[in-house]
Design a protein around this motif. Structure first.
Motif, PDB file in Angstrom:
ATOM      1  N   GLN A   1     -29.619  -4.298  -6.106  1.00  0.00           N
ATOM      2  CA  GLN A   1     -29.564  -2.839  -5.938  1.00  0.00           C
ATOM      3  C   GLN A   1     -29.032  -2.217  -7.221  1.00  0.00           C
ATOM      4  N   PRO A   2     -29.824  -1.356  -7.891  1.00  0.00           N
ATOM      5  CA  PRO A   2     -29.424  -0.849  -9.221  1.00  0.00           C
ATOM      6  C   PRO A   2     -28.419   0.287  -9.132  1.00  0.00           C
ATOM      7  N   SER A   3     -27.738   0.502 -10.247  1.00  0.00           N
ATOM      8  CA  SER A   3     -26.865   1.672 -10.383  1.00  0.00           C
ATOM      9  C   SER A   3     -27.675   2.839 -10.939  1.00  0.00           C
ATOM     10  N   TYR A   4     -27.085   4.017 -10.898  1.00  0.00           N
ATOM     11  CA  TYR A   4     -27.787   5.210 -11.402  1.00  0.00           C
ATOM     12  C   TYR A   4     -28.064   5.079 -12.906  1.00  0.00           C
ATOM     13  N   PHE A   5     -27.070   4.532 -13.629  1.00  0.00           N
ATOM     14  CA  PHE A   5     -27.227   4.369 -15.077  1.00  0.00           C
ATOM     15  C   PHE A   5     -28.320   3.350 -15.384  1.00  0.00           C
ATOM     16  N   PHE A   6     -28.418   2.299 -14.564  1.00  0.00           N
ATOM     17  CA  PHE A   6     -29.469   1.294 -14.765  1.00  0.00           C
ATOM     18  C   PHE A   6     -30.854   1.936 -14.639  1.00  0.00           C
ATOM     19  N   LEU A   7     -30.993   2.819 -13.677  1.00  0.00           N
ATOM     20  CA  LEU A   7     -32.281   3.500 -13.504  1.00  0.00           C
ATOM     21  C   LEU A   7     -32.588   4.413 -14.688  1.00  0.00           C
ATOM     22  N   LEU A   8     -31.558   5.109 -15.187  1.00  0.00           N
ATOM     23  CA  LEU A   8     -31.767   6.047 -16.299  1.00  0.00           C
ATOM     24  C   LEU A   8     -32.174   5.339 -17.584  1.00  0.00           C
ATOM     25  N   LYS A   9     -31.640   4.159 -17.819  1.00  0.00           N
ATOM     26  CA  LYS A   9     -31.939   3.469 -19.078  1.00  0.00           C
ATOM     27  C   LYS A   9     -33.194   2.603 -18.999  1.00  0.00           C
ATOM     28  N   SER A  10     -33.871   2.599 -17.866  1.00  0.00           N
ATOM     29  CA  SER A  10     -35.106   1.834 -17.736  1.00  0.00           C
ATOM     30  C   SER A  10     -36.224   2.452 -18.582  1.00  0.00           C
TER      31      SER A  10
ATOM     32  N   CYS B   1     -39.235   3.153 -17.703  1.00  0.00           N
ATOM     33  CA  CYS B   1     -39.949   4.184 -16.952  1.00  0.00           C
ATOM     34  C   CYS B   1     -39.266   5.541 -17.088  1.00  0.00           C
ATOM     35  N   VAL B   2     -37.943   5.571 -16.918  1.00  0.00           N
ATOM     36  CA  VAL B   2     -37.224   6.850 -16.942  1.00  0.00           C
ATOM     37  C   VAL B   2     -37.065   7.376 -18.363  1.00  0.00           C
ATOM     38  N   THR B   3     -36.757   6.516 -19.318  1.00  0.00           N
ATOM     39  CA  THR B   3     -36.576   6.989 -20.702  1.00  0.00           C
ATOM     40  C   THR B   3     -37.863   7.566 -21.276  1.00  0.00           C
ATOM     41  N   THR B   4     -38.997   6.921 -21.001  1.00  0.00           N
ATOM     42  CA  THR B   4     -40.274   7.473 -21.484  1.00  0.00           C
ATOM     43  C   THR B   4     -40.592   8.787 -20.773  1.00  0.00           C
TER      44      THR B   4
ATOM     45  N   HIS C   1     -44.880   0.819 -16.457  1.00  0.00           N
ATOM     46  CA  HIS C   1     -43.556   0.314 -16.062  1.00  0.00           C
ATOM     47  C   HIS C   1     -43.016   1.062 -14.844  1.00  0.00           C
ATOM     48  N   LEU C   2     -43.872   1.311 -13.886  1.00  0.00           N
ATOM     49  CA  LEU C   2     -43.434   2.002 -12.675  1.00  0.00           C
ATOM     50  C   LEU C   2     -42.617   1.049 -11.794  1.00  0.00           C
ATOM     51  N   PHE C   3     -41.659   1.619 -11.064  1.00  0.00           N
ATOM     52  CA  PHE C   3     -40.776   0.809 -10.225  1.00  0.00           C
ATOM     53  C   PHE C   3     -41.507   0.228  -9.021  1.00  0.00           C
ATOM     54  N   LEU C   4     -42.297   1.067  -8.346  1.00  0.00           N
ATOM     55  CA  LEU C   4     -42.845   0.675  -7.047  1.00  0.00           C
ATOM     56  C   LEU C   4     -44.305   0.258  -7.102  1.00  0.00           C
ATOM     57  N   THR C   5     -44.880   0.202  -8.288  1.00  0.00           N
ATOM     58  CA  THR C   5     -46.290  -0.168  -8.415  1.00  0.00           C
ATOM     59  C   THR C   5     -46.395  -1.359  -9.352  1.00  0.00           C
TER      60      THR C   5
ATOM     61  N   GLN D   1     -49.323  -3.808  -9.127  1.00  0.00           N
ATOM     62  CA  GLN D   1     -50.702  -4.218  -9.380  1.00  0.00           C
ATOM     63  C   GLN D   1     -51.377  -3.289 -10.388  1.00  0.00           C
ATOM     64  N   TRP D   2     -52.201  -3.893 -11.243  1.00  0.00           N
ATOM     65  CA  TRP D   2     -52.849  -3.154 -12.332  1.00  0.00           C
ATOM     66  C   TRP D   2     -53.762  -2.044 -11.803  1.00  0.00           C
ATOM     67  N   LEU D   3     -54.526  -2.348 -10.766  1.00  0.00           N
ATOM     68  CA  LEU D   3     -55.479  -1.369 -10.247  1.00  0.00           C
ATOM     69  C   LEU D   3     -54.786  -0.159  -9.633  1.00  0.00           C
ATOM     70  N   GLN D   4     -53.548  -0.332  -9.189  1.00  0.00           N
ATOM     71  CA  GLN D   4     -52.799   0.787  -8.628  1.00  0.00           C
ATOM     72  C   GLN D   4     -52.186   1.678  -9.698  1.00  0.00           C
ATOM     73  N   LYS D   5     -52.132   1.166 -10.925  1.00  0.00           N
ATOM     74  CA  LYS D   5     -51.635   1.981 -12.053  1.00  0.00           C
ATOM     75  C   LYS D   5     -52.817   2.762 -12.622  1.00  0.00           C
ATOM     76  N   SER D   6     -53.098   3.888 -11.979  1.00  0.00           N
ATOM     77  CA  SER D   6     -54.377   4.582 -12.197  1.00  0.00           C
ATOM     78  C   SER D   6     -54.347   5.659 -13.279  1.00  0.00           C
ATOM     79  N   THR D   7     -53.263   5.791 -14.006  1.00  0.00           N
ATOM     80  CA  THR D   7     -53.185   6.861 -15.018  1.00  0.00           C
ATOM     81  C   THR D   7     -54.302   6.733 -16.040  1.00  0.00           C
ATOM     82  N   TRP D   8     -54.566   5.514 -16.497  1.00  0.00           N
ATOM     83  CA  TRP D   8     -55.601   5.306 -17.512  1.00  0.00           C
ATOM     84  C   TRP D   8     -56.983   5.694 -16.992  1.00  0.00           C
ATOM     85  N   MET D   9     -57.181   5.576 -15.678  1.00  0.00           N
ATOM     86  CA  MET D   9     -58.476   5.957 -15.116  1.00  0.00           C
ATOM     87  C   MET D   9     -58.712   7.461 -15.224  1.00  0.00           C
ATOM     88  N   TYR D  10     -57.643   8.234 -15.105  1.00  0.00           N
ATOM     89  CA  TYR D  10     -57.757   9.692 -15.201  1.00  0.00           C
ATOM     90  C   TYR D  10     -57.997  10.148 -16.637  1.00  0.00           C
TER      91      TYR D  10
END
Length: 614
Positions: free
Chosen positions: A190-199, A201-204, A263-267, A269-278
């Motif tokens: 279970q991450p801390s708030y700071f751990f999430l911020l420095k990831s 995904c969040v920094t980008t 680098h999404l937390f909850l996704t 699989q490659w096919l579910q990372k659909s940003t490039w498709m858009y």
């Protein structure tokens, strides 16, 4: 007064001056407006019912495009919202997760679509196809701004719900619940708030927010037009240059967006990372346009053959026309001067006609880049200046070395569609007359060709009655053009003096009707402008030249009475489609659009309004 001094005494009597003051100047005015269409009396209930109908009829292209785009956004938001409602993460983050993911899906779409309105080459090509009849390409920049606003709203919702709701719930949730619902995405820890911020995904994501905020801020009207005056050394953070360079931060934004999507937390699989498709297709299209633009700019090298600095701080440039440079009247092109900046490109309306052997633009000196352009060309002009040149209007035709210029274009603009209408009403304020000068020249060239063909047919018919002569093909386009040029400075009429005189001399059939308005003088009929109006009328009657503009076109004072102008057109051209083209400050466009709508409703003439604001 000279006309009244028959004996050349050098003076006139008081009685003669009194008679001069009694000259009915309105009778000397060739433009006697009348109100042909009294306004119909409509009660408030009828008005409320009619307005939406007319609005949809006049704006159906905008309505369907905006509605379709909005519907797609809503559908994507609801799709993701409902999808994540059934995911395991909903047990920990609840509706916050659904909301942030729904906003993220709209961001993917809008980050892709926002590139399409600025693909100028593609839009210029599509304007001439059947798509141009139901897609309002004239509103491409407005649509670009609407999408930018939607992106800003999506970012606020997406980032706000993550930082204020999702992350605190992850950190403070029951450990067993977290492990069962989200443990696989965080390796059971279970991450801390700071751990999430420095990831990653969040920094980008935060980096993208900062860059987009800078770009949005410097693109606002107040910043781009330098309406906000900052002290030195921050004064360069406003203006067109700041807008231009800050908009190129999108390169870093799209790179960060791709990294963020991987680098999404909850996704996982490659096919579910659909940003490039858009974004892949719009991004490739836009990059291809930029490469084409850079390549074409190096191919379209031009030499300046003539330069002029006119009163009112206007620089006129005549350049050689590249063989492959094909354009229509009303279009614009981008201009670069490497000696000033190798990165800056600025748009200017083309003032030469497609049939001319040269390219010309007229540049109003306003801002750092145009100031440097004026100074650079002024030095070239002064290098060959002799005693016959005047400081207020320096022209040269000698073969001298001017600064190197590159051009890019041409690109489509509303005015290029003038051939779709039966009649044209062209309205230019100040330098806003530039896109219409090319149209007037083009119409003038057609008149010349038509007269030459008519004369040729007459000559051939006289010499050989049995010879069949092919009739000239009818050129589809407007039968009449009305040009209204409104300016504050008398010296502005020098900019296109030659064109106005040529129209007055050649256009014997009155296809083109020109009206100059000088707003720095009180309106006609006002006692304060009576004397100058009389002198003007007498001089024009005697010499055929307007004493104010120095051309054959009569100059009127104050602003045009648009109600009278439109009522006259509606009476003259019944059941016709009149294209109303305006270029100038935005505050006048609202008035013209309202008058166009009014006379479309109360007459059989349909006025279609187009604008180019600066």
């Amino acid at each position: 007064m000279n006309e009244l001094d028959h004996c050349n005494l050098g003076y006139i009597e008081v009685s003669q001056f009194e008679r001069l003051l009694q000259v009915p100047t309105q009778g000397l005015d060739s433009e006697a407006y009348q109100m042909f269409f009294p306004a119909k009396k409509i009660n408030q209930l009828q008005s409320a019912a009619i307005k939406p109908i007319y609005y949809i009829r006049e704006n159906w292209q905008r309505v369907w495009v905006f509605s379709f785009w909005l519907a797609v956004n809503v559908c994507l938001f609801l799709w993701k919202f409902l999808q994540y409602k059934s995911r395991s993460g909903f047990q920990v983050m609840g509706y916050c997760l659904c909301t942030s993911k729904g906003a993220a899906e709209t961001l993917k779409l809008n980050m892709a679509v926002i590139l399409l309105p600025v693909c100028r080459n593609t839009i210029t090509w599509l304007r001439s196809t059947v798509i141009g009849s139901f897609v309002p390409f004239d509103d491409n920049i407005n649509f670009h701004k609407i999408i930018a606003a939607a992106i800003a709203l999506g970012v606020i919702v997406h980032v706000g719900t993550h930082l204020s709701c999702d992350f605190p719930r992850i950190v403070s949730s029951d450990h067993l619940l977290f492990v069962n619902a989200l443990g696989q995405h965080f390796h059971g820890l279970q991450p801390s708030y700071f751990f999430l911020l420095k990831s990653v995904c969040v920094t980008t994501g935060l980096a993208m927010v900062i860059l987009m905020f800078i770009s949005f801020l410097l693109a606002t009207h107040w910043s781009r037009k330098s309406l906000v005056k900052l002290p030195w050394p921050f004064h360069r953070l406003t203006g067109f240059n700041a807008f231009w360079y800050s908009h190129h931060l999108f390169i870093a934004v799209y790179i960060l967006l791709m990294v963020h999507s991987l680098h999404l937390f909850l996704t996982q699989q490659w096919l579910q990372k659909s940003t490039w498709m858009y974004i892949s297709v719009p991004l490739l299209l836009y990059c291809g346009e930029r490469i084409l633009r850079a390549f074409r700019a190096r191919q379209h090298k031009v030499d300046t053959v003539k330069a002029a600095i006119y009163p009112g701080n206007v620089l006129a440039l005549h350049m050689t026309k590249p063989t492959a440079f094909k354009y229509q009247s009303g279009m614009y092109m981008f201009l670069q001067c490497p000696s000033i900046s190798s990165f800056e490109w600025h748009p200017f309306s083309i003032t030469s006609a497609p049939g001319d052997k040269y390219l010309s633009v007229h540049i109003r000196i306003y801002g750092d880049w145009t100031e440097e352009m004026r100074g650079t060309f002024a030095k070239a002009i002064e290098s060959v200046q002799n005693s016959s040149f005047q400081a207020a209007n320096a022209e040269i035709d000698q073969d001298i070395r001017f600064p190197k210029l590159y051009i890019d274009g041409p690109y489509g603009a509303p005015a290029q569609d003038y051939k779709k209408y039966d009649v044209m009403l062209l309205v230019g304020l100040g330098i806003g007359a530039t896109p219409f000068i090319s149209i007037l020249k083009d119409l003038l060239n057609h008149i010349k060709i038509s007269e030459q063909q008519t004369d040729l047919q007459a000559d051939m018919g006289k010499t050989n009655d049995t010879l069949k002569v092919t009739r000239p093909r009818k050129v589809h386009g407007p039968t009449n053009a009305y040009f209204y040029w409104v300016t504050r400075e008398q010296g502005s009429f020098e900019w296109f003096k030659g064109v106005m005189n040529e129209v007055a001399e050649i256009d014997q059939k009155a296809v083109i009707e020109m009206h100059n308005y000088l707003t720095s003088v009180y309106e006609e009929g006002d006692a304060r402008s009576a004397l100058i109006a009389m002198v003007q009328a007498l001089h024009h009657a005697k010499s055929g030249v307007d004493i104010v503009s120095g051309t054959r076109v009569r100059t009127h004072f104050a602003r045009p009475k648009w109600d009278k102008v439109f009522s006259r057109l509606a009476a003259t051209h019944t059941n016709a489609r009149v294209g109303v083209f305006y270029c100038g400050p935005s505050f006048v466009s609202k008035e013209l659009e309202a008058v166009s709508r009014k006379y479309t409703q109360i007459s059989s003439t349909k006025f279609i309004f187009h604008k180019e604001s600066f």
